[in-house]
Design a protein around this motif. Structure first.
Motif, PDB file in Angstrom:
ATOM      1  N   THR A 274       0.831  -1.207   0.000  1.00  0.00           N
ATOM      2  CA  THR A 274       0.000   0.000   0.000  1.00  0.00           C
ATOM      3  C   THR A 274       0.863   1.254   0.000  1.00  0.00           C
ATOM      4  O   THR A 274       0.586   2.224  -0.718  1.00  0.00           O
ATOM      5  CB  THR A 274      -0.930   0.007   1.232  1.00  0.00           C
ATOM      6  OG1 THR A 274      -1.748  -1.173   1.202  1.00  0.00           O
ATOM      7  CG2 THR A 274      -1.823   1.233   1.248  1.00  0.00           C
TER       8      THR A 274
ATOM      9  N   THR B 181      -1.639   3.809   6.336  1.00  0.00           N
ATOM     10  CA  THR B 181      -2.333   2.516   6.359  1.00  0.00           C
ATOM     11  C   THR B 181      -2.990   2.246   7.709  1.00  0.00           C
ATOM     12  O   THR B 181      -3.861   1.375   7.802  1.00  0.00           O
ATOM     13  CB  THR B 181      -1.371   1.351   6.037  1.00  0.00           C
ATOM     14  OG1 THR B 181      -0.344   1.280   7.036  1.00  0.00           O
ATOM     15  CG2 THR B 181      -0.750   1.509   4.670  1.00  0.00           C
TER      16      THR B 181
ATOM     17  N   LEU C 134      -2.593  -0.453  -5.280  1.00  0.00           N
ATOM     18  CA  LEU C 134      -3.256   0.196  -4.148  1.00  0.00           C
ATOM     19  C   LEU C 134      -4.500  -0.582  -3.732  1.00  0.00           C
ATOM     20  O   LEU C 134      -4.730  -0.821  -2.537  1.00  0.00           O
ATOM     21  CB  LEU C 134      -3.630   1.633  -4.512  1.00  0.00           C
ATOM     22  CG  LEU C 134      -4.339   2.447  -3.415  1.00  0.00           C
ATOM     23  CD1 LEU C 134      -3.455   2.588  -2.192  1.00  0.00           C
ATOM     24  CD2 LEU C 134      -4.745   3.823  -3.945  1.00  0.00           C
TER      25      LEU C 134
ATOM     26  N   GLY D 191      -3.334  -3.809  -2.005  1.00  0.00           N
ATOM     27  CA  GLY D 191      -2.817  -3.583  -0.657  1.00  0.00           C
ATOM     28  C   GLY D 191      -3.921  -3.259   0.329  1.00  0.00           C
ATOM     29  O   GLY D 191      -3.924  -3.752   1.463  1.00  0.00           O
ATOM     30  N   GLN D 192      -4.882  -2.422  -0.089  1.00  0.00           N
ATOM     31  CA  GLN D 192      -5.978  -2.051   0.811  1.00  0.00           C
ATOM     32  C   GLN D 192      -6.847  -3.253   1.145  1.00  0.00           C
ATOM     33  O   GLN D 192      -7.215  -3.472   2.299  1.00  0.00           O
ATOM     34  CB  GLN D 192      -6.836  -0.956   0.167  1.00  0.00           C
ATOM     35  CG  GLN D 192      -7.908  -0.397   1.075  1.00  0.00           C
ATOM     36  CD  GLN D 192      -7.330   0.166   2.363  1.00  0.00           C
ATOM     37  OE1 GLN D 192      -6.569   1.104   2.341  1.00  0.00           O
ATOM     38  NE2 GLN D 192      -7.703  -0.441   3.481  1.00  0.00           N
TER      39      GLN D 192
END
Length: 441
Positions: free
Chosen positions: A135, A154, A320, A323-324
């Motif tokens: 992320t 994060t 992104l 990762g989220q």
């Protein structure tokens, strides 16, 4: 002859409900095949997230750029292993009413349980390190933020997770599924630009002995295995299937629907993983760039090599989303493991902060100590660490689901049990070979 007791009869009264705030919160219709089937869609996609997290990106990019399409066979075999193990995990949660961590605490001694808990936490740290770094790297590529700032940001996904769960578990699953669609769309676009040799792609799915005999290839292959078959996902899946409020007497139907959800969702994850490796092979390996292992390098080179300015931006956007998604499910797994092994019950916000801190603190320390230049090497290493921890989750899972005292009539049939033990033995053998390679150079 007295029949073995059912799993309900041996449920330990001291065990609370796994993921108690969401337990049995999703209604399952009493009638209608398709309505019932749709009620079980969701847990498989939460699990599938872990099979396309930033750790996968690192190993797939390294494998595709260095060895072309050869390691697609490893991606396929790893995904088949994952499907088998995750169906066992769902079976355990539904039939025994316990998640894998709770089953370990029930069946093993306190010292063994604590050792398994520590090993599982180490795996979660390695996994979360990959997710947080992924992320942070995506935020850096899209907005120019320093990695440490991205790591700090994060921490806010804890609040997102709390908000989504308050809206209902279905809303959380819908959010995760939406991000999965975004990731898939991004890679469809990238592959359309890369125009891979589909004949060579098909050949890459056929295993070769070189994968085992070439030490560099084996290291990446085991990293792919660690990135694909995720230990914490086995704990996660055995818990989230229990969010369905199915009638206790309909466990057979619940297992059937949960298995279908798992196979379809992980088949989707297989396509995403294969797409990452195919993109690296088509864009970099065929152009002689066999050294592209850093995510930042891949981002920088995609636009000029594919001839489209949007290629790099789309790549970062997919990273992104990946990762989220992974940080959300990783945080859920951390809660399940802590509660299941230790029976610690904390307020929701406190549990989330603890599990998120376990990921953020190591990531910040690593970046501070080694700098931003070694992030992809750390991502690959984290996946190897995950692979080394796998036997300590897989062997209990296979043993529990074969135990008629725990599973009752839903214990694994002989063919499934045999396949599961073969997979467990293969994982142990690969890990022994990796450790021998590390020890003896």
């Amino acid at each position: 002859m007295t029949p073995p007791p059912t799993s309900d009869a041996i449920q330990h009264h001291a065990f609370g409900k796994s993921l108690s705030e969401s337990h049995a919160s999703v209604a399952v219709p009493a009638r209608g095949f398709w309505r019932r089937a749709m009620a079980f869609v969701g847990p498989g996609y939460l699990v599938a997230v872990g099979y396309m997290d930033p750790g996968n990106w690192a190993t797939d990019l390294a494998g595709g750029s260095a060895f072309g399409y050869t390691l697609l066979a490893v991606v396929l075999l790893s995904s088949l292993m994952a499907i088998l193990l995750q169906t066992l995990s769902a079976r355990l949660g539904i039939a025994a009413g316990l998640d894998l961590a709770q089953a370990c605490r029930q069946r093993y001694s306190r010292p063994v349980t604590l050792i398994l808990w520590v090993l599982c936490e180490l795996a979660i740290i390695a996994c979360d390190l990959a997710e947080v770094l992924g992320t942070a790297i995506a935020l850096k590529l899209l907005f120019g933020l320093p990695l440490l700032a991205g790591v700090a940001i994060t921490s806010f996904d804890v609040m997102l997770l709390l908000a989504l769960q308050r809206l209902g578990f279905r809303k959380l699953e819908a959010f995760v599924a939406t991000l999965l669609v975004v990731i898939a769309g991004c890679f469809v676009y990238e592959l359309w630009l890369a125009r891979p040799d589909w004949g060579a792609v098909a050949g890459g799915f056929v295993p070769t002995s070189q994968i085992v005999t070439n030490p560099a290839m084996l290291y990446i292959a085991i990293g792919i295995l660690g990135a694909t078959v995720m230990p914490h996902n086995l704990y996660l899946h055995s818990s989230v299937v229990q969010t369905r409020a199915f009638a206790g007497e309909d466990k057979r139907g619940a297992i059937r629907f949960a298995t279908a959800d798992t196979v379809i969702a992980l088949g989707f994850a297989l396509l995403i993983n294969a797409a990452i490796l195919i993109l690296a092979a088509a864009a970099f390996h065929t152009a002689g760039r066999t050294d592209v292992a850093e995510i930042e390098d891949a981002h920088r080179l995609l636009s000029p090599m594919l001839g489209a300015g949007a290629a790099s931006v789309v790549f970062a956007l997919a990273l992104l989303a990946s990762g989220q998604n992974s940080t959300i499910t990783g945080t859920l797994a951390g809660q399940i493991v802590m509660e299941g092994f230790l029976d610690i019950r904390l307020p929701a916000w406190a549990r989330r902060m603890i599990t998120r801190a376990i990921a953020i603190v190591p990531a910040a320390l690593v970046i501070g100590l080694v700098g931003e230049g070694a992030t992809t090497n750390l991502l690959v290493l984290s996946q190897v660490v995950l692979s080394l921890q796998l036997p300590f989750a897989v062997i209990p899972l296979v043993a529990f689901t074969a135990d008629r005292k725990l599973m009752g009539d839903f214990a694994s049939p002989v063919a499934l049990r045999l396949a599961a033990w073969i997979v467990a033995a293969a994982i142990v053998a690969l890990n022994v070979k990796l450790l021998a390679g590390i020890a003896f150079g």
